[in-house]
Design a protein around this motif. Structure first.
Motif, mmCIF file in Angstrom:
data_model
loop_
_atom_site.group_PDB
_atom_site.id
_atom_site.type_symbol
_atom_site.label_atom_id
_atom_site.label_comp_id
_atom_site.label_asym_id
_atom_site.label_seq_id
_atom_site.Cartn_x
_atom_site.Cartn_y
_atom_site.Cartn_z
ATOM 1 N N TYR A 18 0.854 -1.198 0.000
ATOM 2 C CA TYR A 18 0.000 0.000 0.000
ATOM 3 C C TYR A 18 0.884 1.240 0.000
ATOM 4 O O TYR A 18 1.920 1.276 0.669
ATOM 5 N N SER A 19 0.469 2.224 -0.789
ATOM 6 C CA SER A 19 1.236 3.458 -0.957
ATOM 7 C C SER A 19 0.572 4.652 -0.291
ATOM 8 O O SER A 19 1.098 5.765 -0.320
ATOM 9 N N GLU A 20 -0.607 4.425 0.271
ATOM 10 C CA GLU A 20 -1.318 5.458 1.038
ATOM 11 C C GLU A 20 -2.112 4.743 2.126
ATOM 12 O O GLU A 20 -2.379 3.552 2.025
ATOM 13 N N TYR A 21 -2.448 5.480 3.175
ATOM 14 C CA TYR A 21 -3.241 4.897 4.253
ATOM 15 C C TYR A 21 -4.708 4.846 3.861
ATOM 16 O O TYR A 21 -5.202 5.697 3.112
ATOM 17 N N GLY A 22 -5.418 3.833 4.376
ATOM 18 C CA GLY A 22 -6.837 3.703 4.085
ATOM 19 C C GLY A 22 -7.308 2.284 4.367
ATOM 20 O O GLY A 22 -6.586 1.479 4.966
ATOM 21 N N LYS A 23 -8.524 1.966 3.937
ATOM 22 C CA LYS A 23 -9.076 0.622 4.125
ATOM 23 C C LYS A 23 -8.358 -0.361 3.201
ATOM 24 O O LYS A 23 -8.016 -0.024 2.062
ATOM 25 N N SER A 24 -8.182 -1.580 3.682
ATOM 26 C CA SER A 24 -7.442 -2.587 2.912
ATOM 27 C C SER A 24 -8.027 -2.761 1.514
ATOM 28 O O SER A 24 -7.283 -2.857 0.528
ATOM 29 N N VAL A 25 -9.333 -2.777 1.407
ATOM 30 C CA VAL A 25 -9.993 -3.004 0.117
ATOM 31 C C VAL A 25 -9.684 -1.872 -0.877
ATOM 32 O O VAL A 25 -9.697 -2.077 -2.089
ATOM 33 N N ASP A 26 -9.360 -0.695 -0.355
ATOM 34 C CA ASP A 26 -9.081 0.463 -1.214
ATOM 35 C C ASP A 26 -7.601 0.634 -1.551
ATOM 36 O O ASP A 26 -7.266 1.110 -2.647
ATOM 37 N N VAL A 27 -6.707 0.278 -0.630
ATOM 38 C CA VAL A 27 -5.299 0.665 -0.809
ATOM 39 C C VAL A 27 -4.325 -0.491 -1.057
ATOM 40 O O VAL A 27 -3.226 -0.270 -1.559
ATOM 41 N N LEU A 28 -4.712 -1.731 -0.723
ATOM 42 C CA LEU A 28 -3.792 -2.861 -0.926
ATOM 43 C C LEU A 28 -3.761 -3.262 -2.397
ATOM 44 O O LEU A 28 -4.813 -3.477 -3.002
ATOM 45 N N LYS A 29 -2.556 -3.397 -2.943
ATOM 46 C CA LYS A 29 -2.394 -3.780 -4.351
ATOM 47 C C LYS A 29 -1.314 -4.862 -4.446
ATOM 48 O O LYS A 29 -0.303 -4.804 -3.745
ATOM 49 N N LEU A 30 -1.530 -5.832 -5.339
ATOM 50 C CA LEU A 30 -0.533 -6.869 -5.574
ATOM 51 C C LEU A 30 0.508 -6.347 -6.566
ATOM 52 O O LEU A 30 0.157 -5.885 -7.653
ATOM 53 N N ASP A 31 1.783 -6.405 -6.165
ATOM 54 C CA ASP A 31 2.865 -5.841 -6.972
ATOM 55 C C ASP A 31 3.901 -6.943 -7.221
ATOM 56 O O ASP A 31 4.388 -7.560 -6.274
ATOM 57 N N SER A 32 4.231 -7.197 -8.477
ATOM 58 C CA SER A 32 5.198 -8.252 -8.819
ATOM 59 C C SER A 32 6.624 -7.727 -8.933
ATOM 60 O O SER A 32 7.529 -8.472 -9.304
ATOM 61 N N ASP A 33 6.836 -6.469 -8.609
ATOM 62 C CA ASP A 33 8.122 -5.822 -8.865
ATOM 63 C C ASP A 33 8.718 -5.217 -7.589
ATOM 64 O O ASP A 33 9.377 -4.185 -7.638
ATOM 65 N N VAL A 34 8.473 -5.876 -6.447
ATOM 66 C CA VAL A 34 9.020 -5.381 -5.176
ATOM 67 C C VAL A 34 10.437 -5.932 -5.001
ATOM 68 O O VAL A 34 10.672 -7.134 -5.165
ATOM 69 N N THR A 35 11.371 -5.069 -4.660
ATOM 70 C CA THR A 35 12.770 -5.487 -4.502
ATOM 71 C C THR A 35 12.913 -6.439 -3.312
ATOM 72 O O THR A 35 12.380 -6.185 -2.229
ATOM 73 N N VAL A 36 13.608 -7.546 -3.538
ATOM 74 C CA VAL A 36 13.919 -8.461 -2.432
ATOM 75 C C VAL A 36 14.876 -7.742 -1.486
ATOM 76 O O VAL A 36 15.896 -7.195 -1.925
ATOM 77 N N PRO A 37 14.561 -7.700 -0.173
ATOM 78 C CA PRO A 37 15.391 -6.895 0.735
ATOM 79 C C PRO A 37 16.811 -7.429 0.886
ATOM 80 O O PRO A 37 17.042 -8.634 0.825
ATOM 81 N N GLU A 38 17.744 -6.496 1.078
ATOM 82 C CA GLU A 38 19.127 -6.860 1.409
ATOM 83 C C GLU A 38 19.152 -7.456 2.817
ATOM 84 O O GLU A 38 18.377 -7.055 3.692
ATOM 85 N N VAL A 39 20.057 -8.386 3.037
ATOM 86 C CA VAL A 39 20.175 -9.029 4.346
ATOM 87 C C VAL A 39 21.281 -8.341 5.142
ATOM 88 O O VAL A 39 22.441 -8.313 4.716
ATOM 89 N N LYS A 40 20.915 -7.781 6.309
ATOM 90 C CA LYS A 40 21.915 -7.188 7.200
ATOM 91 C C LYS A 40 22.622 -8.299 7.969
ATOM 92 O O LYS A 40 22.182 -9.449 7.980
#
Length: 322
Positions: A18-40
């Motif tokens: 989600y890129s803005e705050y709000g109700k889950s049904v309004d703001v949650l989106k499935l994204d296939s291009d999220v960077t895999v996090p670096e491991v500290k």
């Protein structure tokens, strides 16, 4: 479950964002291009197999603690179960291929992770994780960490001990189902009472409640019996304080807090999961999974809606991922 080798780890993964705050049904989106996090150095990278939702997930979505939140966009999710696929240089207790579980955010409302557990991969500190008990599925394991740690640490912190009586408000919820079991089977309560709606009373008894109170038919604070400890998981501390014996404790995990009740805020700690492992392996303490689940990854918004209805039983789990 075979873990991919480091050489084959992707740089991008699928996640709910989600890129803005709000109700889950309004703001949650499935994204296939999220960077895999670096491991500290103190982290492992987990290939997520199952994740569970908690009320804090939708409260965070709504912006309830935006002042201390991490910057948007955000991948939600606290509870995880999965396989270690990469290990930081300072990690001592885990290796690639280990099956682990935990609540990935040490402090729930203080800058929780930008990439949570509703993703294919998440990077997590070693200290909040534990090896998954072999008798539990990934779905069962994912359901436990935040709820069972909140239950255990809340009881321990405020001095609950053998021979004391307890009343659990919201006994059929994620935390409540664990408070009942831990109070009875780990702490040695003399009597466990718990509230729920009519259809969930038998569940409370099966978990160890001696007295199951139907909140649709009676007010617990009007009962003549008072308790050494009241654990409020639903936000009724104004009523909880009326059910406590003199010298006892009322504890809540939901604000606002009515004195003399105390608020309990969880610090996620994998050592608590290790401590409870014998009870989980013996079956004395059990995961409680909502019967509508597990929800597939594609139905995450429906899973949020079910949790937000306040009708869920135990924990709402997402599996498989993706």
């Amino acid at each position: 479950m075979a873990a991919p080798s480091n050489a084959s780890l992707p740089s991008k993964n699928k996640a709910w964002v989600y890129s803005e705050y709000g109700k889950s049904v309004d703001v949650l989106k499935l994204d296939s291009d999220v960077t895999v996090p670096e491991v500290k150095e103190d982290q492992v990278l987990i290939k997520v197999v199952a994740a569970a939702l908690n009320p804090i997930d939708y409260k965070r979505l709504l912006g309830f603690f935006k002042a201390s939140d991490s910057p948007l966009p955000t991948v939600p999710g606290y509870d995880v179960a999965g396989v270690v696929v990469k290990v930081g240089s300072q990690v001592k207790n885990f290796k690639e291929g280990d099956e682990v579980y935990g609540d990935i955010n040490e402090k729930a409302v203080d800058h929780p992770k930008v990439i949570g557990s509703l993703a294919e991969y998440t990077a997590v500190e070693e200290k909040v994780l534990a090896l998954k008990p072999k008798n539990l599925s990934f779905v069962e394991a994912a359901s436990l960490p935040l709820a069972i740690e909140t239950a255990y640490e809340g009881l321990e912190h405020f001095g609950f001990s053998a021979g004391k009586s307890i009343l659990v408000l919201g006994g059929a919820g994620g935390v409540g189902t664990q408070v009942i079991q831990l109070a009875k089977h780990v702490f040695g309560a003399s009597k466990v009472a718990a509230t729920s709606s009519t259809g969930k009373l038998e569940l409370l008894k099966s978990l160890g409640a001696d007295l199951a109170i139907d909140y649709t038919k009676e007010n617990f604070e009007d009962l003549p019996e008072k308790f050494d400890f009241v654990y409020d998981t639903v936000g009724q501390s104004d009523r909880a304080v009326k059910a406590v014996k003199e010298g006892g404790h009322a504890v809540t995990i939901v604000r606002p807090v009515t004195p003399p009740a105390s608020i309990f805020l969880l610090t996620s700690d994998g050592s608590v999961l290790e401590k409870l492992k014998p009870y989980l392996e013996s079956g004395k303490v059990k995961p409680v999974i909502d019967p509508k689940g597990p929800f597939p990854f594609s139905k995450t918004i429906e899973a949020f809606s079910h949790l937000e209805s306040n009708r869920a039983i135990g924990k709402v789990v997402i599996h498989p991922i993706p």
